[in-house]
Design an enzyme around this catalytic site. Structure first.
Site, mmCIF file in Angstrom:
data_model
loop_
_atom_site.group_PDB
_atom_site.id
_atom_site.type_symbol
_atom_site.label_atom_id
_atom_site.label_comp_id
_atom_site.label_asym_id
_atom_site.label_seq_id
_atom_site.Cartn_x
_atom_site.Cartn_y
_atom_site.Cartn_z
ATOM 1 N N ASN A 102 0.862 -1.185 0.000
ATOM 2 C CA ASN A 102 0.000 0.000 0.000
ATOM 3 C C ASN A 102 0.894 1.230 0.000
ATOM 4 O OD1 ASN A 102 -1.776 2.085 0.467
ATOM 5 N ND2 ASN A 102 -2.598 1.284 2.375
ATOM 6 N N HIS A 109 -12.548 3.827 0.532
ATOM 7 C CA HIS A 109 -12.688 2.787 1.559
ATOM 8 C C HIS A 109 -13.489 1.588 1.032
ATOM 9 C CE1 HIS A 109 -12.117 6.179 4.717
ATOM 10 N NE2 HIS A 109 -10.973 5.542 4.534
ATOM 11 N N HIS A 119 -16.943 3.724 8.521
ATOM 12 C CA HIS A 119 -15.510 3.404 8.564
ATOM 13 C C HIS A 119 -14.813 4.633 9.131
ATOM 14 C CE1 HIS A 119 -11.660 1.627 6.919
ATOM 15 N NE2 HIS A 119 -11.315 2.879 7.174
ATOM 16 N N GLY A 174 -11.649 6.371 10.957
ATOM 17 C CA GLY A 174 -10.245 6.405 11.324
ATOM 18 C C GLY A 174 -9.750 7.812 11.086
ATOM 19 N N ARG A 213 -8.765 16.361 8.048
ATOM 20 C CA ARG A 213 -9.569 16.881 6.946
ATOM 21 C C ARG A 213 -10.835 17.536 7.483
ATOM 22 N NH1 ARG A 213 -8.956 11.271 4.191
ATOM 23 N NH2 ARG A 213 -7.021 11.492 2.994
ATOM 24 N N CYS A 250 -7.582 10.303 18.087
ATOM 25 C CA CYS A 250 -8.776 10.193 18.918
ATOM 26 C C CYS A 250 -8.440 9.793 20.356
ATOM 27 C CB CYS A 250 -9.730 9.175 18.276
ATOM 28 S SG CYS A 250 -11.253 8.906 19.186
ATOM 29 N N ARG A 251 -7.461 8.911 20.518
ATOM 30 C CA ARG A 251 -7.099 8.459 21.869
ATOM 31 C C ARG A 251 -6.554 9.606 22.706
ATOM 32 N NH1 ARG A 251 -3.426 3.892 19.235
ATOM 33 N NH2 ARG A 251 -3.041 5.764 17.984
ATOM 34 N N GLY A 305 -10.139 2.182 12.811
ATOM 35 C CA GLY A 305 -9.474 2.321 14.111
ATOM 36 C C GLY A 305 -10.309 3.013 15.162
ATOM 37 N N ILE A 306 -11.016 4.086 14.790
ATOM 38 C CA ILE A 306 -11.870 4.805 15.740
ATOM 39 C C ILE A 306 -13.179 4.055 15.941
ATOM 40 C CG2 ILE A 306 -13.188 6.924 16.114
ATOM 41 C CD1 ILE A 306 -10.988 8.435 14.624
ATOM 42 N N ASN A 358 -12.745 1.091 18.226
ATOM 43 C CA ASN A 358 -12.155 1.227 19.557
ATOM 44 C C ASN A 358 -12.718 2.343 20.432
ATOM 45 O OD1 ASN A 358 -10.115 -0.886 19.239
ATOM 46 N ND2 ASN A 358 -9.243 0.469 17.686
#
Length: 397
Positions: free
Chosen positions: A9, A177, A204, A206, A237, A280-281, A327-328, A331
């Site tokens: 990728n 995505h 989706h 992230g 963004r 985000c964390r 990911g977000i 989690n």
């Protein structure tokens, strides 16, 4: 036995990679080359639970692939199991509606789409050429982020601008995505066998974030557009906004359109509002500590995600399933809770305990008993989809 696929990728300044075996079910090794083109570029390999980071003396995509080749030469059993290479390609335009074996015609098609993805597609082409150089004779496959959304109707994908721009320049919504959404749709069909005949919403979420409505297994609408800037507020963004704001920013800062777009792409979103981080964390930790700007950024992210879920749902006959991934999405129990709260008019209700206790990396059902919609957390696996497409096409040779 040759059953392994190297998944590559290529980004504009990074190269992610993974080697998948056993029909994509096992990851033999994985890693990332980061900050390519800078003096601080590194490559990290993760193998058998251990990470090894090396600074790159030559900061290029070519050297990153060369390092992968050198690593494989030191692990001959893995090298000799390779049956091919799968490349994630961001933009396939209207040219590519499905994954394809790569030849010169395909490379030219990807190049023609570069005007729609100037940061990504040239990097993909470079990655393909480098891989062909270091792995001569191995079949290579291109898997496109946009292909899943080629089922959108004209009413959904056309912009309300003069038609000449579509006819002559192919300016339209493409969506992204898609590899993730295709994976989620297939996984949900295993978990809820009737879902491929129902209405499904997927978020989706992230650093890049989008939503998708899936009607009877096909994409019927999605939030991203001709580029990934449209739609949701994201890590850096802005997402969708009044187009005239671009001009206001240019005039306020006395900068070019390109510089203003850079602000919308790389300095906005969670980072721009929190003035702290796009992670985000980090923001959730700050929110717990009383940082009101961090909470504002997270809540804005949630509100806009809910709006686009509701918007894309207009292409469905019913909202039978809502899936969180990325990911977000996988989690952040806080953001899932706020998003669903914003969708209360649709009788979409979380079970707070199930949501808070969803196991990281596992499939979870988190809907309340009286929710009109089943709510899921399903980890995505784009690399697996790329590997499976590559295996299918290569075995068909």
């Amino acid at each position: 036995m040759k059953d392994s696929i190297l998944v590559i990728n290529c980004g504009s300044s990074s190269l992610k990679f993974a080697m998948l075996a056993n029909s994509g079910q096992d990851t033999l090794f994985e890693g990332i080359a980061d900050q390519l083109g800078s003096d601080n570029s590194t490559i990290t390999f993760k193998y058998q639970g251990q990470k090894e980071l090396t600074h790159l003396t030559v900061s290029s995509h070519e050297n990153a692939v060369e390092q992968i080749k050198l690593w494989l030469d030191q692990h001959a059993d893995i090298r000799d199991s390779m049956m091919g290479i799968g490349h994630r390609i961001v933009h396939g335009g209207e040219t590519f509606g499905q994954s394809v074996l790569i030849d010169e015609e395909v490379i030219n098609g990807i190049r023609e789409c570069s005007s729609l993805a100037p940061l990504h597609n040239p990097a993909h082409i470079q990655g393909i050429h480098v891989a062909m150089n270091f792995f001569p004779g191995l079949p290579q496959v291109a898997v496109f982020d946009t292909s899943f959304h080629q089922t959108l109707s004209q009413e959904q994908y056309l912009y309300p601008i003069p038609m000449e721009f579509y006819r002559e320049h192919h300016f339209r919504k493409y969506g992204f995505h898609g590899t993730s959404y295709r994976y989620i749709s297939q996984q949900l069909a295993k978990l809820a066998p009737n879902s491929d005949q129902q209405g499904v919403l997927v978020a989706h979420l992230g650093n890049g974030a989008s939503t998708c409505a899936i009607h009877h297994g096909l994409s019927s609408d999605t939030s991203m557009g001709i580029t990934p800037l449209e739609g949701l507020m994201m890590g850096t963004r802005s997402g969708s906004l009044d187009p005239s704001l671009l001009t206001f920013i240019m005039q306020a800062k006395n900068i070019s359109a390109e510089e203003a777009l850079n602000i919308l792409n790389k300095q906005s979103g969670l980072l721009g509002i929190s003035e702290l981080s796009n992670d985000c964390r980090t923001l959730e930790d700050a929110m717990v500590s009383g940082d009101e700007r961090a909470k504002l950024a997270l809540d804005m992210f949630a509100v806009r995600t809910a709006k686009y879920l509701a918007s894309t749902a207009t292409t469905l006959e019913s909202i039978d399933h809502l899936v969180f991934t990325g990911g977000i999405g996988e989690n952040s129990s806080y953001l899932r809770q706020v998003i669903c709260q914003q969708l209360r008019a649709f009788n979409i209700k979380l079970d707070a305990a199930l949501n808070d206790n969803a196991t990281r990396g596992k499939v979870s059902r988190i809907a309340a008993a009286d929710s009109a919609t089943q709510i899921w957390v399903i980890p995505t696996n784009e690399e697996l989809m790329i590997a499976l497409d590559a295996i299918s096409l290569i075995q068909g040779l």
